[in-house]
Design a protein around this motif. Structure first.
Motif, PDB file in Angstrom:
ATOM      1  N   LYS A 299      -3.251  13.601   4.086  1.00  0.00           N
ATOM      2  CA  LYS A 299      -1.866  13.408   4.516  1.00  0.00           C
ATOM      3  C   LYS A 299      -0.869  14.049   3.563  1.00  0.00           C
ATOM      4  O   LYS A 299       0.260  14.334   3.937  1.00  0.00           O
ATOM      5  CB  LYS A 299      -1.561  11.912   4.619  1.00  0.00           C
TER       6      LYS A 299
ATOM      7  N   ARG B  18       0.804  -1.214   0.000  1.00  0.00           N
ATOM      8  CA  ARG B  18       0.000   0.000   0.000  1.00  0.00           C
ATOM      9  C   ARG B  18       0.844   1.274   0.000  1.00  0.00           C
ATOM     10  O   ARG B  18       0.326   2.361   0.210  1.00  0.00           O
ATOM     11  CB  ARG B  18      -0.932  -0.006   1.216  1.00  0.00           C
TER      12      ARG B  18
ATOM     13  N   TYR C 291      -8.458  12.733   1.539  1.00  0.00           N
ATOM     14  CA  TYR C 291      -7.082  12.314   1.829  1.00  0.00           C
ATOM     15  C   TYR C 291      -6.244  13.547   2.123  1.00  0.00           C
ATOM     16  O   TYR C 291      -5.920  14.322   1.226  1.00  0.00           O
ATOM     17  CB  TYR C 291      -6.483  11.532   0.664  1.00  0.00           C
TER      18      TYR C 291
END
Ligand code: I3P
Length: 104
Positions: free
Chosen positions: A69, A23, A67
């Motif tokens: 990050k 991942r 998302y």
């Protein structure tokens, strides 16, 4: 359309979750030609170029709003329900990839 993109595979064919250990983010040189996204990876140790091919026919690209990050990340959902996250180098590059992918 071409340039460096970082990619994280999120879901496999039919939306199955990519397993642990596979991942991570990887850098590719991406080239979009027609309805195909070619992802080239330089492997210095093997002195070869490995390439992945992703069909963007009937795919959907959109900014990955959930998302947070990393910046400039867009989600690509393919017709066979794979999901990738791609990190572009800038907001402009991200927008241009999204526009170009959704055009085909
Ligand atoms: C993944 C890697 C990714 C991380 C992912 C990890 O480990 O650390 O960077 O995603 O978290 O599973 P591996 O390389 O061993 O597969 P983020 O960068 O988005 O945190 P995830 O399983 O929560 O997606």
């Amino acid at each position: 359309h071409k340039g460096f993109l970082k990619r994280k595979a999120h879901a496999n064919i039919d939306g199955k979750r990519i397993p642990w250990g596979k991942r991570g983010w990887k850098t590719f040189y991406a080239v979009l030609k027609g309805m195909v996204l070619y992802l080239q990876k330089v492997r210095p140790a093997q002195m070869c170029l490995s390439e992945e091919v992703v069909s963007v026919h009937h795919a959907l690209a959109e900014k990955a709003l959930d998302y947070t990050k990393r910046p400039h990340v867009f989600r690509l959902q393919t017709a066979d329900w794979r999901i990738f996250l791609f990190e572009a180098g800038s907001k402009e590059q991200m927008s241009s990839w999204i526009a170009r992918i959704n055009l085909v």
